[in-house]
Design an enzyme around this catalytic site. Structure first.
Site, short mmCIF file in Angstrom:
data_model
loop_
_atom_site.label_atom_id
_atom_site.label_comp_id
_atom_site.label_asym_id
_atom_site.label_seq_id
_atom_site.Cartn_x
_atom_site.Cartn_y
_atom_site.Cartn_z
N ARG A 1 -1.46 3.43 6.04
CA ARG A 1 -2.34 4.54 6.32
C ARG A 1 -1.58 5.84 6.79
NH1 ARG A 1 -6.70 0.91 9.89
NH2 ARG A 1 -7.18 -0.33 8.03
N LYS B 1 -10.85 -9.14 1.65
CA LYS B 1 -10.12 -8.19 2.14
C LYS B 1 -10.17 -8.03 3.81
CE LYS B 1 -8.71 -3.25 2.46
NZ LYS B 1 -8.90 -1.95 1.96
N CYS C 1 -14.13 4.39 4.64
CA CYS C 1 -14.33 3.90 3.26
C CYS C 1 -15.54 4.16 2.84
CB CYS C 1 -13.91 2.39 3.10
SG CYS C 1 -12.11 1.96 3.63
N CYS D 1 -11.51 6.34 1.53
CA CYS D 1 -10.66 6.48 2.91
C CYS D 1 -9.53 7.66 2.50
CB CYS D 1 -10.32 5.05 3.45
SG CYS D 1 -9.10 4.25 2.30
N LYS E 1 -6.48 -10.07 0.44
CA LYS E 1 -5.45 -9.27 0.98
C LYS E 1 -5.57 -9.27 2.36
CE LYS E 1 -5.23 -4.15 1.14
NZ LYS E 1 -5.81 -3.05 0.91
N GLU F 1 -17.51 -14.46 -0.09
CA GLU F 1 -17.23 -12.94 -0.61
C GLU F 1 -16.66 -12.77 -2.00
OE1 GLU F 1 -17.81 -10.16 0.81
OE2 GLU F 1 -17.75 -10.21 2.83
C1 PBG Z 1 -8.03 1.49 1.26
C2 PBG Z 1 -6.75 0.50 0.93
C3 PBG Z 1 -5.94 0.19 2.09
C4 PBG Z 1 -5.01 -0.58 1.49
C5 PBG Z 1 -5.26 -0.51 0.02
N1 PBG Z 1 -6.33 0.13 -0.21
C6 PBG Z 1 -6.23 0.49 3.63
C7 PBG Z 1 -7.37 -0.11 4.26
O1 PBG Z 1 -8.09 -0.65 4.13
O2 PBG Z 1 -6.95 0.45 5.54
C8 PBG Z 1 -3.86 -1.25 2.20
C9 PBG Z 1 -2.48 -1.57 1.72
C10 PBG Z 1 -1.53 -1.81 2.04
O3 PBG Z 1 -1.33 -2.09 3.48
O4 PBG Z 1 -0.15 -1.83 1.34
N2 PBG Z 1 -9.19 1.09 1.60
#
Ligand code: PBG
Length: 304
Positions: A185, A175, A110, A102, A228, A213
Site C-alpha cells: 500500500r 484473496k 477497490c 484502489c 493470495k 470463490e
Molecule cells: C490491489 C492489490 C493489492 C495487492 C495486489 N493488488 C493490495 C490490496 O488489496 O490491498 C497486494 C500485493 C502485495 O501486498 O504484494 N487490490
C-alpha cells in the site's frame, strides 16, 4: 529423488509504474523495489527478461486520483503506456496487468463508494473498461484483483465484445483481507482513506469459502486462478490444486517479502536460503505460477 524443482520460468515479477520521466523511487519498506516511470520500466523489463523470468505484472500509480478512479482506464495512463512500450521493446516478455481501482481512487478502495459503502455492481463496468483499455494497449493477460463479485464475467464479456477473445483472465480468486499487504500500500499508494477491505476480501480464517470463490470465478471464465497471500495460505493453494483443473497462481505478497528482507538485513536469518525455501514450498503446495518480488534475486541463484 527431488520432487519439486523451482525455475525462473515459474516466476512473475511485479512492477510499479508511475508518471513522469527518468523516475526511479525506492520503496522503503520493500528493499530492491521501485516506482518507475515508463522509460525506466522498459529498461528494467529487458533485465528481467534476460534473467529468464518470462512475465511481469504491472501496477499503476497515476498522477491524479478521483472518486471514480478514472486514471484506471485512461489510454495515456502509466500502465497503458508501459504495456505499449514494453511490448514494443521486449516483445517476448509476457505482460500481465493488474485490474483494480484502489490505486486510482481518491478514497483508496477497490470499488465505487456511496455513503461510505463499497458498491459492487456499479464497479463492474469500470473494471471492465479498465481491462479493455489494458488489452487495447497490448496486454497479454489481465488480472482482476478487486474481489468484486461478478467481475470476471463482466470483464470476459467486455473483452469478447471488443474482439479481445484471446486475452486470458487470471483472477485473484481467493484473496484474503490480509495485513501482509501493508508494504504494497506504500508502494502503490493505495491505503484506504477510511475503513478496510473486509467487506470484499476474504476472512483469513476461512478455507472452504476459498473453494467457492474459485469455483465461481472459473464458472465466470477465469483461465488461471490465484490464491493470495501465499505463505500463510499454503493449505488453500494445495486445496485449489486438488479441486480444480486450471493453473493455480500464488502471490508471495509484499509483507512476506519485507519480513525476509528486514531479518536478512539484521543478519538474523540467511536471506537467500530462506527465499529459495519459501518459493519452493509455494511450488510444492501446488502453485504453477508464483508472483514474487524475489523473482530477480531468485533467478540469479537458480541460473547459476
Ligand atoms: C490491489 C492489490 C493489492 C495487492 C495486489 N493488488 C493490495 C490490496 O488489496 O490491498 C497486494 C500485493 C502485495 O501486498 O504484494 N487490490
Amino acid at each position: 529423488m527431488r520432487e519439486t524443482s523451482l525455475s525462473p520460468d515459474d516466476l512473475i515479477y511485479p512492477l510499479f509504474v508511475t508518471y513522469g520521466r527518468n523516475i526511479r523511487t525506492a520503496i522503503k519498506s520493500m528493499p530492491g523495489c521501485f516506482q518507475e516511470s515508463v522509460d525506466r520500466v522498459v529498461k528494467h523489463a529487458k533485465e528481467i527478461y534476460s534473467l529468464g523470468i518470462p512475465s511481469v505484472i504491472l501496477f499503476g500509480i497515476p498522477e491524479h486520483k478521483d472518486k471514480k478512479g478514472s486514471g484506471a482506464y485512461d489510454p495515456q495512463g502509466p500502465v497503458q503506456k508501459a504495456v505499449k512500450a514494453i511490448k514494443n521493446k521486449v516483445p517476448e516478455l509476457f505482460v500481465i496487468t493488474d485490474v483494480c481501482l484502489c490505486e486510482y481512487t481518491s478514497h483508496g478502495h477497490c470499488g465505487l463508494i456511496e455513503k461510505n459503502d463499497v458498491k459492487n455492481d456499479p464497479t463492474l463496468e469500470l473494471l471492465a473498461k479498465e481491462a479493455v483499455s489494458h488489452a487495447k494497449a497490448g496486454a497479454d493477460m489481465v488480472a482482476p484483483s478487486d474481489m468484486m463479485d461478478g467481475r470476471v464475467e463482466a470483464i470476459r464479456i467486455a473483452l469478447d465484445n471488443r474482439g479481445f477473445t484471446d486475452i486470458p483472465i487470471m483472477s485473484y480468486a481467493a484473496k484474503y483481507a490480509s495485513a501482509f499487504y501493508g508494504p504494497f500500500r506504500e508502494a502503490a499508494e493505495s491505503t484506504p482513506e477510511f475503513g478496510d477491505r473486509r467487506t470484499y476480501q476474504m476472512d483469513p480464517a476461512n478455507r472452504r469459502e476459498a473453494m467457492k470463490e474459485i469455483e465461481l470465478d472459473i464458472e465466470e471464465g477465469a483461465d488461471i486462478i490465484m490464491v493470495k497471500p501465499a505463505l500463510s495460505y499454503l493449505d488453500v493453494v494445495s486445496d485449489a490444486k486438488d479441486f480444480f483443473n486450471v493453473p493455480v497462481a500464488a502471490y508471495n505478497v509484499s509483507g512476506e517479502y519485507s519480513l525476509v528482507k528486514a531479518a536478512g538485513k539484521l543478519g538474523w536469518i540467511d536471506e537467500k536460503r530462506i527465499m529459495i525455501e519459501i518459493l519452493t514450498s509455494i511450488k510444492r503446495a501446488g502453485a504453477d505460477l508464483i508472483l514474487t518480488y524475489f523473482a530477480k534475486d531468485a533467478a540469479k541463484i537458480l541460473n547459476k
